[in-house]
Each structure stands twice: as structure tokens, then as C-alpha cells.
Design a protein around this motif. Sequence first.
Motif, PDB file in Angstrom:
ATOM      1  N   LEU A  89       0.830  -1.205   0.000  1.00 29.76           N
ATOM      2  CA  LEU A  89       0.000   0.000   0.000  1.00 29.76           C
ATOM      3  C   LEU A  89       0.866   1.257   0.000  1.00 29.76           C
ATOM      4  O   LEU A  89       1.873   1.329   0.713  1.00 29.76           O
ATOM      5  N   GLU A 124      -3.305   3.792  -2.159  1.00 30.66           N
ATOM      6  CA  GLU A 124      -3.192   3.115  -3.447  1.00 30.66           C
ATOM      7  C   GLU A 124      -2.449   1.789  -3.284  1.00 30.66           C
ATOM      8  O   GLU A 124      -1.669   1.611  -2.346  1.00 30.66           O
ATOM      9  N   CYS A 125      -2.699   0.865  -4.209  1.00 25.89           N
ATOM     10  CA  CYS A 125      -1.988  -0.408  -4.213  1.00 25.89           C
ATOM     11  C   CYS A 125      -0.845  -0.383  -5.221  1.00 25.89           C
ATOM     12  O   CYS A 125      -0.972   0.216  -6.294  1.00 25.89           O
ATOM     13  N   TYR A 147      -7.482   1.582  -4.522  1.00 25.89           N
ATOM     14  CA  TYR A 147      -7.776   0.740  -3.362  1.00 25.89           C
ATOM     15  C   TYR A 147      -9.031   1.270  -2.699  1.00 25.89           C
ATOM     16  O   TYR A 147      -9.100   2.431  -2.297  1.00 25.89           O
ATOM     17  N   ASP A 152     -10.922   1.580   0.181  1.00 29.76           N
ATOM     18  CA  ASP A 152     -10.859   1.414   1.627  1.00 29.76           C
ATOM     19  C   ASP A 152     -11.659   2.459   2.392  1.00 29.76           C
ATOM     20  O   ASP A 152     -11.547   2.562   3.614  1.00 29.76           O
ATOM     21  N   ALA A 182     -12.654  -3.025   0.523  1.00 28.45           N
ATOM     22  CA  ALA A 182     -11.751  -4.118   0.144  1.00 28.45           C
ATOM     23  C   ALA A 182     -11.321  -4.946   1.346  1.00 28.45           C
ATOM     24  O   ALA A 182     -11.140  -4.432   2.453  1.00 28.45           O
ATOM     25  N   THR A 215      -5.460  -6.439  -0.483  1.00 24.30           N
ATOM     26  CA  THR A 215      -4.746  -5.523  -1.363  1.00 24.30           C
ATOM     27  C   THR A 215      -4.299  -6.272  -2.609  1.00 24.30           C
ATOM     28  O   THR A 215      -4.388  -7.505  -2.694  1.00 24.30           O
ATOM     29  N   TYR A 222      -5.581  -8.470 -10.728  1.00 22.93           N
ATOM     30  CA  TYR A 222      -6.500  -7.344 -10.631  1.00 22.93           C
ATOM     31  C   TYR A 222      -7.811  -7.587 -11.380  1.00 22.93           C
ATOM     32  O   TYR A 222      -8.370  -6.709 -12.021  1.00 22.93           O
ATOM     33  N   ASN A 251     -11.877  -7.037  -3.951  1.00 21.23           N
ATOM     34  CA  ASN A 251     -11.556  -5.643  -4.270  1.00 21.23           C
ATOM     35  C   ASN A 251     -12.492  -4.684  -3.549  1.00 21.23           C
ATOM     36  O   ASN A 251     -12.245  -3.478  -3.521  1.00 21.23           O
ATOM     37  N   PRO A 275     -10.681  -1.804  -9.815  1.00 22.20           N
ATOM     38  CA  PRO A 275      -9.429  -1.252  -9.298  1.00 22.20           C
ATOM     39  C   PRO A 275      -8.667  -0.394 -10.296  1.00 22.20           C
ATOM     40  O   PRO A 275      -7.718   0.292  -9.922  1.00 22.20           O
TER      41      PRO A 275
END
Length: 305
Positions: free
Chosen positions: A115, A167-168, A182, A184, A246, A249, A257, A264, A297
Motif C-alpha cells: 500500500l 493506493e496499491c 484501493y 478502503d 476491500a 490488497t 487485478y 476488491n 481497481p
Amino acid sequence: MKALKKICTALMLLAFAFVFASCSNGSDSDDDDSSTNGKPSSDSSTNGLLPSVGENVLAGNSYRYSQTDDKKTKTITYVFKDGTVTETEVKQPTGESPKTEITEYKYTCNANTGLLYLNIVSWTVDGVKMTSMDDVYKYFAKDNGSTVAEAKEYLGDENMFNEIISECYFVKDDGNILLCDYFDDDEDVEVSKFVYAEDAALRVNFDDEEIELNVGKRNYWEIELDAKEKTFSGDKINGSYTVKTATKTLKELNGDYNKQNEENGYITINFANLPATLKSEPYNMKTGTEYKFIFDPDCDEYKKL
């Protein structure tokens, strides 16, 4: 990394509303302070970023993504240093001159989860560098021929310099990286896209405020989102939604993805009104029934330079 500009995208959408409204009527100033919209607020030392964990393999490297279609050419480059990263986006619509935006961030990263945590330090558009919302108000006021007070009212209390963006990232064996959104935070809904779990051709695009169906001839229905109430409405379609953020990750998914992976994150939509197209075959959707739409994503692969 499209999602890295979530806050800028939201601000641009507000700017379009400002342009429309300022053409029809004037307005008084709004002296309310900008808020952090529920995200961690900044402080003088870390700007609210979580501390880094593990080895930072991004520092000292640069990555680039390019896209060309019949409408435009776009190139995004990231230059990572220790604790700061610069994003340069060059977009050139077909037949027009290129336009450049530069965004500087402070960042930390968690190598265990993959992350990135980012905080915008400056945003440069048309050669104008902005480091505060006052700068942003002045820029949009000048660009749209209105007053700073009107710009402040129509841009609202959004403060992109206080936002923390998650962000991932996933480092591939060849050194290239995948960068993805991401999901979240409930507030991410406002600038996100979701794919119907039963058929990827049906998408909810809250970023562009429309629900679209891409089967043969594209159908779409315009909607207006009320993120506070978790509802949306349009002439032919409206409803409410609940949020499930999510659970894994991109790194925990080993770089997979898949847009229809429930891990996700997703929303469940209860439609109060539906257009005939969605009530008929093959969708047979009904009002008062919950339908699952999985978070997109929006991953892109960036080549290591």
C-alpha cells in the motif's frame, strides 16, 4: 495511476459545476474553513501519513505508462525519491497541443501489504503551481472569469492538500509495477466505477455520474449521486446502495487485478426504479432487490525506466 488523482478529479468535476452555475447567477462568498472529509488530517511533520513499513523498493526509480487511442495520447510518469514522488501527466487530444499537469506528493509505503499512502503537496496546471486551496480558488476564478468568492463557494469545502490517498502497488518480476485504486473508504464511491457481478457489460460509473451498458450499441442513464445519503437518482433509474470495502490488497491477491473479484470491495444496490432495458432479458432486474457491483481497481502497468 489514475486513482492517484482522485482528489484532483473530484475537484475538476466541481469546477465544471462552478462554470455552469457562474454563467447563470452570482453568489456570495463562503468563509467556512476547508475540511478533511473524514480522512486523516495533516500536521506539520507527516501530513497524516502512516509510517513506512519494510523496504521501500520504489525510491530512486521512475516508471511510465502510455496510452494512445483515436481521441488522445496520454503519458504518465512517476519519479520516486525517498519520501516524495512527482507525477507528470502529458495529455494531447488529437489535433491539439499537449497539456501538462504536475503533481508532487509526500508518500509512505507498506511493503508487507503493498500500500502507498500519499498526500498532495503541490499541483501545477498551465504552468501555475498551487500549494493551497486559496491558490486553487484563484486559479479557477481567473480561468473561468469569475471571482474568488464564487470559486470558493462552487468548489465547496474540498481540500485536496489535506487528503490522504491510499493506493496499491505490486512489483513484477521484470521490475515494472502495477498501480491500482484501493477501495478502503466510503468516500471513494464518489470517484469510482463498479462492475455488475453477473455481467461485466453493466457498470455503475459514479465518477462520470452515469450507469452504462456496453452491449452492441452503448446505453447509458445519467444519474446524480448523493454520497452522504448513499443514494442516486435519474430520470429512468434511481436507488440506494451499501458499501463493503476491500478485504485484500493487490499484493495479497498476488497481482491479480480481476475486475470482478469481490475482495476488491463492492457495493450492493437496491433499485427503486429501473429502465425497461434492465427489467427485460437477459438482466431481469427488479426493484426492491439487492444487486452486487464490484469495485473496478483500474490497474495500469508502468514500465520501469
